[in-house]
Enzyme design. Structure first.
Site, PDB file in Angstrom:
ATOM      1  N   ASN A   9       0.857  -1.183   0.000  1.00  0.00           N
ATOM      2  CA  ASN A   9       0.000   0.000   0.000  1.00  0.00           C
ATOM      3  C   ASN A   9       0.895   1.235   0.000  1.00  0.00           C
ATOM      4  O   ASN A   9       1.514   1.559   1.009  1.00  0.00           O
ATOM      5  CB  ASN A   9      -0.893  -0.035   1.255  1.00  0.00           C
ATOM      6  CG  ASN A   9      -1.723   1.230   1.417  1.00  0.00           C
ATOM      7  OD1 ASN A   9      -1.804   2.055   0.509  1.00  0.00           O
ATOM      8  ND2 ASN A   9      -2.337   1.391   2.578  1.00  0.00           N
ATOM      9  N   TRP A  10       0.953   1.895  -1.154  1.00  0.00           N
ATOM     10  CA  TRP A  10       1.847   3.055  -1.290  1.00  0.00           C
ATOM     11  C   TRP A  10       1.287   4.298  -0.603  1.00  0.00           C
ATOM     12  O   TRP A  10       1.981   5.305  -0.486  1.00  0.00           O
ATOM     13  CB  TRP A  10       2.100   3.352  -2.775  1.00  0.00           C
ATOM     14  CG  TRP A  10       2.862   2.279  -3.503  1.00  0.00           C
ATOM     15  CD1 TRP A  10       3.325   1.098  -2.985  1.00  0.00           C
ATOM     16  CD2 TRP A  10       3.263   2.288  -4.880  1.00  0.00           C
ATOM     17  NE1 TRP A  10       3.981   0.384  -3.957  1.00  0.00           N
ATOM     18  CE2 TRP A  10       3.957   1.085  -5.129  1.00  0.00           C
ATOM     19  CE3 TRP A  10       3.097   3.197  -5.933  1.00  0.00           C
ATOM     20  CZ2 TRP A  10       4.489   0.771  -6.391  1.00  0.00           C
ATOM     21  CZ3 TRP A  10       3.618   2.885  -7.190  1.00  0.00           C
ATOM     22  CH2 TRP A  10       4.316   1.680  -7.406  1.00  0.00           C
ATOM     23  N   LYS A  11       0.033   4.253  -0.209  1.00  0.00           N
ATOM     24  CA  LYS A  11      -0.633   5.412   0.418  1.00  0.00           C
ATOM     25  C   LYS A  11      -0.462   6.656  -0.472  1.00  0.00           C
ATOM     26  O   LYS A  11      -0.456   6.520  -1.691  1.00  0.00           O
ATOM     27  CB  LYS A  11      -0.105   5.619   1.846  1.00  0.00           C
ATOM     28  CG  LYS A  11      -0.201   4.328   2.672  1.00  0.00           C
ATOM     29  CD  LYS A  11       0.042   4.515   4.139  1.00  0.00           C
ATOM     30  CE  LYS A  11      -0.084   3.163   4.840  1.00  0.00           C
ATOM     31  NZ  LYS A  11       0.047   3.252   6.292  1.00  0.00           N
ATOM     32  N   HIS A  97      -9.433   1.028   5.467  1.00  0.00           N
ATOM     33  CA  HIS A  97      -8.115   1.263   6.068  1.00  0.00           C
ATOM     34  C   HIS A  97      -8.272   2.200   7.271  1.00  0.00           C
ATOM     35  O   HIS A  97      -9.077   3.135   7.222  1.00  0.00           O
ATOM     36  CB  HIS A  97      -7.159   1.861   5.031  1.00  0.00           C
ATOM     37  CG  HIS A  97      -5.741   1.834   5.513  1.00  0.00           C
ATOM     38  ND1 HIS A  97      -5.258   2.754   6.424  1.00  0.00           N
ATOM     39  CD2 HIS A  97      -4.719   0.979   5.254  1.00  0.00           C
ATOM     40  CE1 HIS A  97      -3.990   2.460   6.694  1.00  0.00           C
ATOM     41  NE2 HIS A  97      -3.639   1.386   6.009  1.00  0.00           N
ATOM     42  N   GLU A  99      -6.614   4.607   8.306  1.00  0.00           N
ATOM     43  CA  GLU A  99      -6.412   6.034   8.041  1.00  0.00           C
ATOM     44  C   GLU A  99      -7.693   6.657   7.487  1.00  0.00           C
ATOM     45  O   GLU A  99      -7.988   7.822   7.752  1.00  0.00           O
ATOM     46  CB  GLU A  99      -5.219   6.213   7.086  1.00  0.00           C
ATOM     47  CG  GLU A  99      -3.906   5.964   7.831  1.00  0.00           C
ATOM     48  CD  GLU A  99      -2.784   5.377   6.995  1.00  0.00           C
ATOM     49  OE1 GLU A  99      -2.872   5.407   5.759  1.00  0.00           O
ATOM     50  OE2 GLU A  99      -1.819   4.858   7.604  1.00  0.00           O
ATOM     51  N   GLU A 169      -4.911  -4.816  10.865  1.00  0.00           N
ATOM     52  CA  GLU A 169      -3.921  -3.748  10.985  1.00  0.00           C
ATOM     53  C   GLU A 169      -4.149  -3.018  12.308  1.00  0.00           C
ATOM     54  O   GLU A 169      -4.945  -2.070  12.363  1.00  0.00           O
ATOM     55  CB  GLU A 169      -4.047  -2.766   9.817  1.00  0.00           C
ATOM     56  CG  GLU A 169      -3.744  -3.384   8.466  1.00  0.00           C
ATOM     57  CD  GLU A 169      -3.171  -2.360   7.480  1.00  0.00           C
ATOM     58  OE1 GLU A 169      -2.117  -2.640   6.919  1.00  0.00           O
ATOM     59  OE2 GLU A 169      -3.760  -1.284   7.317  1.00  0.00           O
ATOM     60  N   GLY A 175       2.826   2.436  10.761  1.00  0.00           N
ATOM     61  CA  GLY A 175       3.745   3.555  10.568  1.00  0.00           C
ATOM     62  C   GLY A 175       4.492   3.971  11.822  1.00  0.00           C
ATOM     63  O   GLY A 175       5.089   5.043  11.859  1.00  0.00           O
ATOM     64  N   SER A 215       3.876  -1.982  10.275  1.00  0.00           N
ATOM     65  CA  SER A 215       5.340  -1.986  10.448  1.00  0.00           C
ATOM     66  C   SER A 215       5.981  -3.329  10.118  1.00  0.00           C
ATOM     67  O   SER A 215       6.974  -3.715  10.734  1.00  0.00           O
ATOM     68  CB  SER A 215       5.719  -1.535  11.868  1.00  0.00           C
ATOM     69  OG  SER A 215       5.281  -0.207  12.088  1.00  0.00           O
ATOM     70  N   GLY A 236       3.099  -1.066   4.265  1.00  0.00           N
ATOM     71  CA  GLY A 236       3.119   0.363   3.953  1.00  0.00           C
ATOM     72  C   GLY A 236       4.533   0.804   3.619  1.00  0.00           C
ATOM     73  O   GLY A 236       5.023   0.625   2.500  1.00  0.00           O
ATOM     74  N   GLY A 237       5.231   1.351   4.619  1.00  0.00           N
ATOM     75  CA  GLY A 237       6.566   1.933   4.414  1.00  0.00           C
ATOM     76  C   GLY A 237       7.523   1.034   3.641  1.00  0.00           C
ATOM     77  O   GLY A 237       8.192   1.487   2.702  1.00  0.00           O
TER      78      GLY A 237
HETATM   79  P1  13P Z   1       3.285   0.473   7.629  1.00  0.00           P
HETATM   80  O1  13P Z   1       3.821  -0.820   7.050  1.00  0.00           O
HETATM   81  O2  13P Z   1       3.993   1.686   7.124  1.00  0.00           O
HETATM   82  O3  13P Z   1       3.190   0.402   9.122  1.00  0.00           O
HETATM   83  O4  13P Z   1       1.779   0.618   7.085  1.00  0.00           O
HETATM   84  C1  13P Z   1       0.922  -0.444   7.197  1.00  0.00           C
HETATM   85  C2  13P Z   1      -0.326  -0.117   6.471  1.00  0.00           C
HETATM   86  O5  13P Z   1      -1.079   0.746   6.864  1.00  0.00           O
HETATM   87  C3  13P Z   1      -0.605  -0.850   5.223  1.00  0.00           C
HETATM   88  O6  13P Z   1      -1.894  -0.608   4.778  1.00  0.00           O
END
Ligand code: 13P
Length: 253
Positions: A9-11, A97, A99, A169, A175, A215, A236-237
């Site tokens: 997920n590149w956000k 998600h 967020e 999640e 993050g 993470s 994510g990251g």
């Molecule tokens: P991180 O891997 O950056 O913690 O993000 C996880 C995430 O929200 C994937 O959707």
């Protein structure tokens, strides 16, 4: 048997040029280093989807979107529907998600509608759920996750739920560099699979992939992915760097 899946997920990151660059690297590295280990999904910003659909053609790497609207079309300025996503080659969509639950106030009831639109358009929903640190510390993690699952998904029938991927999640792990321990993650995954078993039966529950996200990185991936009820990762990251993303894929056993 259920599938192993690694999704990136590149956000809200990467310009179009950077996104093409990253996807090209991943495509090349996947063909060079891994074969059929798991399903791989890239989830870039909307603007990158059409171009990446062409770039990833014949690579086996699938494309996902980060959200869709709860209607198929209409006067919803700035929104994107599952029907439109389908037209640019999207196979998966993230729904719920944390967020979006937090910043866009998305409720379980709204998410249930979004899931319906995704499935109607033959897009597989990746339904995200997870508790906050406050909820965990208050001893409510199981209850919170169960209500997100029940209210978001349990209106689906058996054939529909089989088109859904779940992603646990924990909000406190996203993050933050603070990963759930394999025991903490496995405990929730097992609990969710049990809830799915009670509602849909063992065979169906056993065929649904439940991913972990929060993470995940090359150092902690193999322990997490080795847990019995963890069927992959939503990254994510670490999905923004091709080497890290590939090393996570390679950690699938
Ligand atoms: P991180 O891997 O950056 O913690 O993000 C996880 C995430 O929200 C994937 O959707």
């Amino acid at each position: 048997m259920r599938k192993n899946i690694i999704a990136g997920n590149w956000k809200m990151n990467l310009s179009l040029e950077q996104g093409y660059g990253l996807a090209s690297e991943i495509k090349w590295m996947v063909s060079d280093e891994v074969s059929n280990k798991c399903d791989i999904i890239l989830i870039p910003p909307f603007t990158h989807l059409s171009g990446l659909n062409s770039l990833l053609k014949d690579s086996g790497i699938k494309l996902g979107a980060q959200n869709c609207h709860h209607e198929n079309s209409g006067a919803y300025t700035g929104e994107i529907s599952a029907e439109i996503l389908k037209s640019v080659g999207v196979s998966y969509v993230l729904i719920g998600h944390s967020e979006r639950r937090t910043f866009q106030n998305e409720t379980n009831a709204l998410l249930a509608n979004k899931i319906n639109r995704a499935l109607e358009n033959e897009i597989q929903a990746i339904y995200c759920f997870g508790e906050t640190l406050e909820q965990r510390d208050a001893g409510n993690a199981f209850e919170v996750n169960l209500s997100q699952i029940k209210e978001g998904l349990f209106h689906l029938d058996t054939s529909q739920i089989q088109k859904v991927i779940l992603a646990y999640e924990p909000v406190w792990a996203i993050g933050t560099g603070k990963t759930a321990s394999p025991q903490q993650a496995q405990e929730i995954h097992r609990f969710v699979r049990q809830a799915l078993t009670e509602k849909y039966g063992e065979a169906t529950a056993g065929s649904i992939s439940i991913l972990y996200g929060g993470s995940m990185n090359p150092s902690n991936a193999s322990e997490l992915l080795g847990c019995e009820d963890i069927d992959g990762g939503l990254i994510g990251g670490s999905s923004l760097e091709s080497r890290a993303f590939l090393d996570i894929i390679k950690a699938i056993d």
